[in-house]
Design an enzyme around this catalytic site. Structure first.
Site, PDB file in Angstrom:
ATOM      1  N   GLU A   1       0.882  -1.176   0.000  1.00  0.00           N
ATOM      2  CA  GLU A   1       0.000   0.000   0.000  1.00  0.00           C
ATOM      3  C   GLU A   1       0.908   1.211   0.000  1.00  0.00           C
ATOM      4  O   GLU A   1       1.661   1.419   0.952  1.00  0.00           O
ATOM      5  CB  GLU A   1      -0.887   0.033   1.247  1.00  0.00           C
ATOM      6  CG  GLU A   1      -2.072  -0.897   1.205  1.00  0.00           C
ATOM      7  CD  GLU A   1      -2.984  -0.647   0.029  1.00  0.00           C
ATOM      8  OE1 GLU A   1      -3.007   0.489  -0.483  1.00  0.00           O
ATOM      9  OE2 GLU A   1      -3.645  -1.599  -0.389  1.00  0.00           O
TER      10      GLU A   1
ATOM     11  N   CYS B   1      -2.339   8.464   3.301  1.00  0.00           N
ATOM     12  CA  CYS B   1      -2.235   8.131   1.870  1.00  0.00           C
ATOM     13  C   CYS B   1      -3.544   8.466   1.183  1.00  0.00           C
ATOM     14  O   CYS B   1      -3.588   8.639  -0.028  1.00  0.00           O
ATOM     15  CB  CYS B   1      -1.801   6.692   1.629  1.00  0.00           C
ATOM     16  SG  CYS B   1      -2.393   5.531   2.799  1.00  0.00           S
TER      17      CYS B   1
HETATM   18  C1  UN1 Z   1      -4.163   6.027   5.227  1.00  0.00           C
HETATM   19  O1  UN1 Z   1      -4.633   6.929   4.559  1.00  0.00           O
HETATM   20  O2  UN1 Z   1      -2.948   5.984   5.397  1.00  0.00           O
HETATM   21  O3  UN1 Z   1      -9.713   5.994   5.174  1.00  0.00           O
HETATM   22  C2  UN1 Z   1      -5.042   5.032   5.873  1.00  0.00           C
HETATM   23  C3  UN1 Z   1      -9.042   6.487   6.039  1.00  0.00           C
HETATM   24  C4  UN1 Z   1      -8.577   5.654   7.221  1.00  0.00           C
HETATM   25  C5  UN1 Z   1      -7.336   4.881   6.878  1.00  0.00           C
HETATM   26  C6  UN1 Z   1      -6.382   5.643   6.029  1.00  0.00           C
HETATM   27  N1  UN1 Z   1      -9.601   4.787   7.666  1.00  0.00           N
HETATM   28  O4  UN1 Z   1      -8.708   7.625   5.972  1.00  0.00           O
END
Ligand code: UN1
Length: 496
Positions: A250, A284
């Site tokens: 990821e 992310c």
């Molecule tokens: C990430 O963006 O690194 O959807 C994970 C979300 C969270 C997880 C994000 N539940 O923003």
């Protein structure tokens, strides 16, 4: 004297073989030393792998519903300790308490989902093409899983990986990001308190280039799951490819929110502020591009400038704070560098654009929430992941153009569209080239029981969370049982 934390290897809390430790400081107040954590060497990883191999033998023979019962207990303990862990997490990585509570909640949700999966973990029984013959598939554990995680979701992301891995019967070696070793420590304490057999989990702190690398290059760690940068993911991918390892990646994102001329602009404003500046933009899934229909472009930017300029920066432990610090100095420099690049490319700073200072902000890695206007889709600030509170606004003339701009980046994690036109929304859902699309909600907010991941340079085709991750952590075994008492040749005797 700061506390020296330890690794957890072979069922014991132990000092690193190197004898070296690194400091872990509060990013909102660099005078606050949380503790010192092992800077482990490759030997520590090797010992952990040998122990995890033993743990695997025991755990893989434990019935899945009983493995699930341990994860149920893990979830219950996380509920009890939610507030304490959230506070430790905010102190360690800076995001506001509401968000770290949510981060632990995501771990709780993942634990309870995994616990219930212990009573499913379905295989299939399908008709054989031959008489008096059964054909079935079921899941087997794989072995030792190496889990390498980032700083921004110190609880949620490790649990996304670890709990399904454990439920499927694998042993786990956990290498948390160097910025968040304390939350990693607390999570492992919870697993042990819940009754996980000690050799099934190993915690090895240290650098990715040493500990992470040792896990990736070791032949007895057949499964690797990594969340982090696309560059590091490419290196890991090369090694895992050469060694035929199973790998889940990821990586980066450059997520866009599209706001159409028929959108509820107040709703979109709430969404973009949360999407772009939540977690100080260090997700992310962060909204880092704002694609505005030309008819509402100026009006919406005005609304956004007014709101973003009033966000309260400060230590995340203070309930009034809306935006915490960045994780460390290097990250703040990177954000500032990108703002400079944006300006050079011709973007205008609508709001923010520099480090934040004054009072408590002087001893933390704070940066002003920043909106760059007049950004063209090809500019570096519209193409590259910044991982900070910087949003690039782009003007478009139609939904088709917005979709093209959305898709024209190397990444493909999440996207978001604000519109009241249901037909347009459904068309766009098919055309937006991302792993996740939100309609009338920002680019963040994935739920633990749905698959999470992205296309293109964001990932390598696997998903975390939901039901799909259980495929990643298990090996499919197929069994045919012929009880006809004679040789039946598939394909040949089938139609006799
Ligand atoms: C990430 O963006 O690194 O959807 C994970 C979300 C969270 C997880 C994000 N539940 O923003």
């Amino acid at each position: 004297m700061p506390e020296n934390f330890q690794n957890f290897i072979a069922g014991e809390w132990v000092a690193p073989s190197t004898g070296n430790y690194f400091e872990n400081r509060n990013p909102a107040d660099w005078n606050d030393l949380i503790g010192c954590f092992p800077r482990s060497g490759p030997e520590d990883a090797t010992r952990a792998i040998a122990s995890a191999r033993r743990g695997f033998v025991q755990w893989s023979r434990t019935p899945a519903p009983l493995r699930g019962a341990v994860l149920q207990r893990v979830g219950e303990l996380l509920v009890q300790q939610q507030e304490a862990i959230a506070r430790a997490m905010t102190r360690e990585m800076g995001k506001v308490l509401a968000e770290t509570r949510g981060d632990v909640q995501e771990g709780i949700d993942t634990a309870f989902y995994a616990a219930s999966e212990g009573r499913r973990l379905f295989g299939r029984v399908v008709p054989s093409e031959l008489r008096n013959k059964w054909a079935m598939s079921y899941r087997r554990p794989i072995g030792v899983a190496g889990i390498i995680t980032p700083f921004n979701f110190p609880m949620a992301i490790p649990t996304w990986k670890m709990f399904p891995a454990l439920l499927c019967g694998n042993a786990v070696i956990f290498k948390p990001a160097e910025d968040v070793p304390h939350t990693g420590h607390l999570l492992v304490e919870v697993l042990l308190e819940a009754g996980l057999p000690p050799e099934v989990i190993q915690l090895v702190h240290g650098q990715g280039s040493v500990v992470g690398r040792a896990l990736i290059e070791h032949p007895e760690v057949p499964v690797i799951s990594f969340t982090g940068s696309t560059e590091t993911g490419a290196i890991i991918g090369a090694t895992c490819g050469r060694m035929h390892k199973r790998l889940s990646l990821e990586m980066g994102g450059k997520n866009a929110m599209i706001v159409m001329d028929d959108a509820d602009l107040d709703l979109a404003l709430d969404g973009v502020v949360w999407g772009a500046f939540g977690t100080t933009g260090q997700r992310c899934t962060a909204t880092s591009r704002l694609i505005l229909h030309e008819k509402i472009h100026d009006r919406f930017l005005k609304m956004l400038g007014d709101r973003a300029g009033t966000l309260r920066l400060g230590p995340g432990l203070e309930e009034r704070t809306e935006v915490g610090p960045l994780i460390h100095e290097e990250s703040r420099q990177k954000v500032d560098r990108y703002v400079g690049i944006g300006k050079k490319e011709g973007a205008a700073v609508l709001v923010g654009g520099s480090t934040a200072s004054g009072g408590a902000l002087d001893t933390g890695w704070f940066y002003q929430p920043t909106v760059l206007a007049g950004v063209n889709p090809g500019m570096r600030v519209a193409q590259e992941e910044i991982f900070g509170p910087v949003l690039s606004a782009i003007n478009v003339g139609s939904l088709d153009e917005a979709v093209r701009v959305n898709n024209d980046v190397p990444y493909g994690l999440s996207s978001s569209l604000y519109t009241r036109d249901v037909n347009a929304a459904f068309r766009a859902m098919a055309d937006l080239d991302n792993g996740i699309t939100y309609i009338n909600a920002p680019t963040i907010g994935a739920e633990a029981h749905l698959p999470f991941g992205g296309v293109k340079q964001t990932g390598n085709g696997h998903r975390e969370g939901g039901w799909e991750v259980y495929d990643f952590y298990s090996e499919t075994k197929v069994c045919y049982v012929d009880y006809s008492g004679q040789l039946q040749r598939a394909q040949i005797d089938t139609y006799d």
